[in-house]
Design a protein around this motif. Structure first.
Motif, mmCIF file in Angstrom:
data_model
loop_
_atom_site.group_PDB
_atom_site.id
_atom_site.type_symbol
_atom_site.label_atom_id
_atom_site.label_comp_id
_atom_site.label_asym_id
_atom_site.label_seq_id
_atom_site.Cartn_x
_atom_site.Cartn_y
_atom_site.Cartn_z
ATOM 1 N N LEU A 18 -2.246 -0.532 12.020
ATOM 2 C CA LEU A 18 -1.150 0.397 11.921
ATOM 3 C C LEU A 18 -1.437 1.675 11.361
ATOM 4 C CD1 LEU A 18 1.927 1.055 13.047
ATOM 5 C CD2 LEU A 18 2.730 0.151 10.951
ATOM 6 N N GLY A 19 -1.958 1.545 10.274
ATOM 7 C CA GLY A 19 -2.551 2.733 9.463
ATOM 8 C C GLY A 19 -3.718 3.632 10.156
ATOM 9 N N ILE A 20 -4.279 2.888 11.060
ATOM 10 C CA ILE A 20 -5.378 3.697 11.849
ATOM 11 C C ILE A 20 -4.625 4.619 13.048
ATOM 12 C CG2 ILE A 20 -7.300 3.321 13.599
ATOM 13 C CD1 ILE A 20 -8.197 0.995 11.909
ATOM 14 N N VAL A 21 -3.589 3.942 13.640
ATOM 15 C CA VAL A 21 -3.015 4.503 14.609
ATOM 16 C C VAL A 21 -2.036 5.797 14.096
ATOM 17 C CG1 VAL A 21 -1.290 4.297 16.643
ATOM 18 C CG2 VAL A 21 -3.022 2.487 16.095
ATOM 19 N N LEU A 22 -1.336 5.421 13.028
ATOM 20 C CA LEU A 22 -0.410 6.356 12.380
ATOM 21 C C LEU A 22 -1.172 6.675 10.905
ATOM 22 C CD1 LEU A 22 2.989 4.638 12.941
ATOM 23 C CD2 LEU A 22 2.135 6.784 14.225
ATOM 24 N N PRO A 23 -2.034 7.510 10.871
ATOM 25 C CA PRO A 23 -2.773 8.046 9.600
ATOM 26 C C PRO A 23 -2.231 8.026 8.544
ATOM 27 C CG PRO A 23 -3.176 9.863 11.066
ATOM 28 C CD PRO A 23 -2.354 8.657 11.875
ATOM 29 N N ILE A 24 -1.514 7.094 7.820
ATOM 30 C CA ILE A 24 -0.790 7.270 6.827
ATOM 31 C C ILE A 24 -1.369 6.375 5.575
ATOM 32 C CG2 ILE A 24 1.501 6.568 5.457
ATOM 33 C CD1 ILE A 24 2.655 6.645 8.314
ATOM 34 N N LEU A 25 -2.087 5.231 6.024
ATOM 35 C CA LEU A 25 -2.511 4.230 4.995
ATOM 36 C C LEU A 25 -4.222 4.189 5.526
ATOM 37 C CD1 LEU A 25 -0.146 1.367 5.371
ATOM 38 C CD2 LEU A 25 -0.361 3.151 3.454
ATOM 39 N N PRO A 26 -5.141 4.133 4.807
ATOM 40 C CA PRO A 26 -6.562 4.018 4.953
ATOM 41 C C PRO A 26 -6.729 2.510 5.662
ATOM 42 C CG PRO A 26 -6.040 3.317 2.627
ATOM 43 C CD PRO A 26 -4.563 3.743 3.356
ATOM 44 N N GLY A 27 -6.432 2.546 6.911
ATOM 45 C CA GLY A 27 -6.578 1.181 7.673
ATOM 46 C C GLY A 27 -7.670 0.656 7.695
ATOM 47 N N GLY A 93 2.055 19.764 6.849
ATOM 48 C CA GLY A 93 3.123 19.298 7.706
ATOM 49 C C GLY A 93 3.451 17.858 7.279
ATOM 50 N N PHE A 94 2.584 16.856 6.921
ATOM 51 C CA PHE A 94 2.788 15.539 6.667
ATOM 52 C C PHE A 94 3.968 15.421 5.617
ATOM 53 C CE2 PHE A 94 2.079 11.639 4.083
ATOM 54 C CZ PHE A 94 2.376 10.843 4.950
ATOM 55 N N PHE A 95 3.992 16.415 4.678
ATOM 56 C CA PHE A 95 4.948 16.229 3.682
ATOM 57 C C PHE A 95 6.313 16.915 3.888
ATOM 58 C CE2 PHE A 95 1.029 15.677 1.330
ATOM 59 C CZ PHE A 95 1.342 14.525 0.473
ATOM 60 N N VAL A 96 6.021 17.845 4.848
ATOM 61 C CA VAL A 96 7.306 18.683 5.422
ATOM 62 C C VAL A 96 8.100 17.694 6.489
ATOM 63 C CG1 VAL A 96 7.958 20.679 6.754
ATOM 64 C CG2 VAL A 96 6.086 20.764 4.931
ATOM 65 N N VAL A 97 7.320 17.172 7.477
ATOM 66 C CA VAL A 97 8.016 16.348 8.250
ATOM 67 C C VAL A 97 7.236 15.069 7.991
ATOM 68 C CG1 VAL A 97 8.463 15.955 10.924
ATOM 69 C CG2 VAL A 97 8.477 18.304 9.777
ATOM 70 N N PRO A 98 7.541 13.844 7.773
ATOM 71 C CA PRO A 98 6.900 12.780 7.592
ATOM 72 C C PRO A 98 6.326 12.495 8.838
ATOM 73 C CG PRO A 98 8.860 12.779 6.034
ATOM 74 C CD PRO A 98 8.842 13.933 6.904
ATOM 75 N N VAL A 99 5.103 11.590 8.636
ATOM 76 C CA VAL A 99 4.264 11.216 9.720
ATOM 77 C C VAL A 99 4.216 11.948 11.090
ATOM 78 C CG1 VAL A 99 4.373 9.056 11.341
ATOM 79 C CG2 VAL A 99 5.450 8.841 9.306
ATOM 80 N N ILE A 100 4.920 12.569 11.739
ATOM 81 C CA ILE A 100 4.441 13.402 12.855
ATOM 82 C C ILE A 100 4.114 14.590 12.196
ATOM 83 C CG2 ILE A 100 5.878 11.970 14.458
ATOM 84 C CD1 ILE A 100 7.943 14.432 14.427
#
Length: 160
Positions: A18-27, A93-100
């Motif tokens: 999931l972290g690879i598809v949604l680059p939030i975590l070091p997948g 942008g990640f911090f202004v609008v989380p994820v997208i």
């Protein structure tokens, strides 16, 4: 290794995917670490063979992930400056609008940087689309390697 521990390793691998598809975590690192821990705890030739396959898949696709899209961007004439600006605006942008916000910021940063360079909408848009395709290709390459690693681990758990 107990079934509960294997389920935990499997969950960490799923979070990594999931972290690879949604680059939030070091997948990739999560998957590598989960399989490494499983290999150490399980022990034996089979576990270390699975670890070697997983590590090879993750390392090879990491190399391809950074070289293949970069080559495509050079061919499209997209300068590194625009990618850096896109990346930095993406982080904001990640911090202004989380994820997208990461994706939206990257696109906005790329476009603004390229509009200054090209002075036309068409040229800036063409470069932004090329960068977006390269980023998507990078994600797909990384996901492919992670799926190979996860498949090797799952095959070992199910069949050994």
């Amino acid at each position: 290794m107990s079934t509960g521990a294997e389920v935990l390793v499997g969950l960490v691998i799923c979070v990594g995917l999931l972290g690879i598809v949604l680059p939030i975590l070091p997948g990739t690192l999560l998957i590598f670490g989960a399989i490494a821990v499983w290999s150490v705890v399980t022990g034996g030739a089979a576990a270390w063979t699975v670890f070697a396959i997983a590590a090879l898949a993750l390392v090879v696709t990491a190399i391809v992930k950074y070289t293949w899209p970069g080559k495509r961007l050079q061919q499209a004439g997209v300068p590194n400056r625009s990618l850096i600006i896109g990346g930095l605006v993406g982080i904001v942008g990640f911090f202004v609008v989380p994820v997208i916000g990461l994706v939206l910021g990257f696109l906005l940063g790329m476009y603004v940087s390229e509009i200054q360079r090209h002075r036309t909408h068409a040229g800036a848009w063409r470069s932004t689309v090329a960068a977006t395709k390269a980023a998507g290709l990078s994600i797909l390459v990384e996901l492919f390697g992670a799926l190979i690693a996860a498949g090797a681990w799952l095959g070992a758990v199910v069949f050994w």
